[in-house]
Design a protein around this motif. Structure first.
Motif, mmCIF file in Angstrom:
data_model
loop_
_atom_site.group_PDB
_atom_site.id
_atom_site.type_symbol
_atom_site.label_atom_id
_atom_site.label_comp_id
_atom_site.label_asym_id
_atom_site.label_seq_id
_atom_site.Cartn_x
_atom_site.Cartn_y
_atom_site.Cartn_z
ATOM 1 N N VAL A 134 0.857 -1.195 0.000
ATOM 2 C CA VAL A 134 0.000 0.000 0.000
ATOM 3 C C VAL A 134 0.890 1.241 0.000
ATOM 4 N N TYR A 135 0.569 2.190 -0.884
ATOM 5 C CA TYR A 135 1.281 3.466 -0.997
ATOM 6 C C TYR A 135 0.288 4.612 -0.812
ATOM 7 N N PRO A 136 0.782 5.783 -0.467
ATOM 8 C CA PRO A 136 -0.106 6.954 -0.488
ATOM 9 C C PRO A 136 -0.442 7.329 -1.922
ATOM 10 N N ALA A 137 -1.673 7.716 -2.171
ATOM 11 C CA ALA A 137 -2.072 8.152 -3.509
ATOM 12 C C ALA A 137 -1.434 9.504 -3.828
ATOM 13 N N ARG A 138 -1.235 9.759 -5.123
ATOM 14 C CA ARG A 138 -0.634 11.014 -5.576
ATOM 15 C C ARG A 138 -1.726 11.906 -6.155
ATOM 16 N N ASP A 139 -1.971 13.042 -5.500
ATOM 17 C CA ASP A 139 -3.060 13.925 -5.914
ATOM 18 C C ASP A 139 -2.827 14.555 -7.286
ATOM 19 N N GLU A 140 -1.567 14.700 -7.680
ATOM 20 C CA GLU A 140 -1.257 15.375 -8.939
ATOM 21 C C GLU A 140 -1.309 14.436 -10.142
ATOM 22 N N VAL A 141 -1.662 13.180 -9.907
ATOM 23 C CA VAL A 141 -1.637 12.165 -10.960
ATOM 24 C C VAL A 141 -3.033 11.566 -11.136
ATOM 25 N N ALA A 142 -3.409 11.300 -12.380
ATOM 26 C CA ALA A 142 -4.711 10.692 -12.651
ATOM 27 C C ALA A 142 -4.825 9.330 -11.977
ATOM 28 N N CYS A 143 -6.047 8.990 -11.592
ATOM 29 C CA CYS A 143 -6.292 7.729 -10.868
ATOM 30 C C CYS A 143 -5.806 6.513 -11.639
ATOM 31 N N ASP A 144 -6.003 6.527 -12.963
ATOM 32 C CA ASP A 144 -5.696 5.343 -13.758
ATOM 33 C C ASP A 144 -4.314 5.394 -14.399
ATOM 34 N N SER A 145 -3.473 6.301 -13.940
ATOM 35 C CA SER A 145 -2.123 6.430 -14.502
ATOM 36 C C SER A 145 -1.133 5.543 -13.753
ATOM 37 N N SER A 146 -0.232 4.915 -14.500
ATOM 38 C CA SER A 146 0.808 4.102 -13.863
ATOM 39 C C SER A 146 1.747 4.970 -13.029
ATOM 40 N N ASP A 147 1.743 6.293 -13.272
ATOM 41 C CA ASP A 147 2.581 7.192 -12.473
ATOM 42 C C ASP A 147 2.144 7.230 -11.009
ATOM 43 N N GLN A 148 0.922 6.808 -10.721
ATOM 44 C CA GLN A 148 0.512 6.682 -9.319
ATOM 45 C C GLN A 148 1.503 5.799 -8.555
ATOM 46 N N PHE A 149 2.018 4.790 -9.247
ATOM 47 C CA PHE A 149 2.884 3.805 -8.596
ATOM 48 C C PHE A 149 4.369 4.083 -8.826
ATOM 49 N N ALA A 150 4.682 5.219 -9.428
ATOM 50 C CA ALA A 150 6.083 5.594 -9.653
ATOM 51 C C ALA A 150 6.650 6.195 -8.376
ATOM 52 N N GLN A 151 6.747 5.365 -7.360
ATOM 53 C CA GLN A 151 7.239 5.761 -6.049
ATOM 54 C C GLN A 151 8.238 4.716 -5.562
ATOM 55 N N PRO A 152 9.312 5.134 -4.903
ATOM 56 C CA PRO A 152 10.263 4.147 -4.372
ATOM 57 C C PRO A 152 9.615 3.333 -3.258
ATOM 58 N N GLY A 153 10.163 2.166 -3.017
ATOM 59 C CA GLY A 153 9.607 1.271 -2.015
ATOM 60 C C GLY A 153 9.557 1.848 -0.616
ATOM 61 N N ARG A 154 10.398 2.817 -0.340
ATOM 62 C CA ARG A 154 10.394 3.421 1.003
ATOM 63 C C ARG A 154 9.140 4.259 1.242
ATOM 64 N N SER A 155 8.365 4.500 0.198
ATOM 65 C CA SER A 155 7.110 5.236 0.361
ATOM 66 C C SER A 155 5.964 4.329 0.814
ATOM 67 N N GLN A 156 6.199 3.026 0.866
ATOM 68 C CA GLN A 156 5.141 2.110 1.284
ATOM 69 C C GLN A 156 4.673 2.431 2.715
ATOM 70 N N VAL A 157 3.370 2.432 2.917
ATOM 71 C CA VAL A 157 2.839 2.628 4.265
ATOM 72 C C VAL A 157 2.435 1.296 4.890
ATOM 73 N N CYS A 158 2.450 0.253 4.084
ATOM 74 C CA CYS A 158 2.072 -1.077 4.563
ATOM 75 C C CYS A 158 2.545 -2.102 3.534
ATOM 76 N N ALA A 159 3.009 -3.234 4.012
ATOM 77 C CA ALA A 159 3.387 -4.327 3.116
ATOM 78 C C ALA A 159 3.160 -5.643 3.838
ATOM 79 N N GLY A 160 2.827 -6.663 3.069
ATOM 80 C CA GLY A 160 2.612 -7.951 3.706
ATOM 81 C C GLY A 160 2.363 -9.060 2.709
ATOM 82 N N TYR A 161 2.186 -10.244 3.239
ATOM 83 C CA TYR A 161 1.790 -11.389 2.423
ATOM 84 C C TYR A 161 0.981 -12.349 3.277
ATOM 85 N N MET A 162 0.185 -13.164 2.611
ATOM 86 C CA MET A 162 -0.495 -14.288 3.237
ATOM 87 C C MET A 162 0.067 -15.558 2.622
ATOM 88 N N LEU A 163 0.458 -16.494 3.451
ATOM 89 C CA LEU A 163 0.971 -17.783 3.010
ATOM 90 C C LEU A 163 -0.101 -18.836 3.275
#
Length: 322
Positions: free
Chosen positions: A123-152
């Motif tokens: 999970v990352y914070p959304a980028r207000d300056e970028v369109a919702c459906d743009s891949s640039d929403q996810f153009a953030q380094p991993g250190r911007s993650q606010v949550c990460a996990g997995y289910m095994l």
């Protein structure tokens, strides 16, 4: 014993993020139920299609992806999602505070043999300056993650999770559909004697990787002066889980094969969440010379080499690769 909802409250997780995590937890319980039934629920076998990676989808890949997608798009705090099984970003709610990326079912080759599989998410914070459906929403380094996990999805269903603090482990109570905290803080020892790598690719590795693995194979008779054991699950989620639980190093390096010459694992929804979990457990995660979490993605399904686990052992690999 404390449950997931209570621990998120103790950790002062924002309510909107906690609700998102709980939704992921609920869906994972439903996926786990389908996995347990296997052939009895008609979820095994090929779906007859390929995803954007050019990989043949399994029925359970598609089912898990649809379940997660439907659940996340229903949340007002989710602005957009990205998945291994989706070609492009899927827009959700314009005012959402978060964007979510996931691999709905890691280890697809293990599905039909009752092997280890899992769901990886970030999970990352959304980028207000970028369109919702743009891949640039996810153009953030991993250190911007606010949550990460997995289910095994193994003999028991477990969730590893960090919301920026310690990496914690939860276990699903199936008849209650609730995750209970079972490990308050996972810690990876700095040294190890166990490694995970796909030896079938050995002839394609760079000379530095060849030299590193040869040193491990020489054991106590070689310059490392100790014996190492090799383990390989064929599912990143299973191999990284083992590293988090008992130490070791996991490697999926780049090699000379055309499809993986820049790495096989996807940066956004495989490498980054696993790297954050490992770092928060005292380990290290790199893609060659640089830390995985410092890489700025240049495309949605970007691939990278992944070496993670015991801090000192990852450092030794890096020293040979310079």
């Amino acid at each position: 014993m404390i449950d997931l909802a209570r621990q998120l409250s103790v950790d002062e997780t924002p309510n909107t993020l906690a609700e998102l995590i709980m939704k992921l937890a609920d869906v994972s319980g439903e996926i786990a139920a389908k996995v347990r039934l296997g052939a009895l629920s008609g979820v095994l076998g090929s779906a007859g299609e390929q995803n954007v990676q050019g990989e043949t989808q399994k029925k359970l890949d598609v089912i898990a992806n649809d379940m997660l997608k439907e659940a996340l798009l229903s949340l007002p705090q989710v602005r957009a999602i990205a998945s291994e099984e989706e070609d492009n970003v899927v827009a959700a709610n314009h005012g959402g505070a978060y964007i979510v990326a996931f691999d709905p079912l890691d280890g697809s080759s293990n599905i039909d043999i009752n092997g280890q599989i899992g769901t990886i998410f970030t999970v990352y914070p959304a980028r207000d300056e970028v369109a919702c459906d743009s891949s640039d929403q996810f153009a953030q380094p991993g250190r911007s993650q606010v949550c990460a996990g997995y289910m095994l999805y193994g003999p028991s269903t477990q969730m590893a999770l960090t919301t920026g603090g310690a990496t914690r482990l939860y276990t699903l109570v199936p008849d209650k559909g609730v995750y209970q905290l079972t490990e308050t803080e996972l810690r990876i020892p700095a040294d190890c004697q166990e490694f995970a790598i796909n030896m079938a690719n050995q002839r394609h590795w760079a000379p530095a990787t060849q030299a590193y693995i040869s040193g491990l194979q020489e054991g106590s008779a070689g310059h490392r002066g100790k014996d190492f054991n090799m383990r390989w699950n064929g599912a990143m989620v299973g191999d990284v889980h083992r590293v988090l639980m008992r130490g070791g190093i996991f490697l999926y390096p780049a090699n000379t094969q055309s499809k993986v010459h820049k790495g096989k694992l996807r940066l956004l929804y495989e490498a980054n969440p696993m790297a954050l979990l490992v770092e928060k457990a005292g380990g290290k995660a790199v893609a060659g010379a640089e830390n995985i979490l410092d890489i700025l993605p240049d495309q949605l399904h970007q691939r990278v080499p992944v070496i993670l686990g015991a801090e000192n052992e990852v450092g030794i690999f890096q020293s040979l690769s310079r």
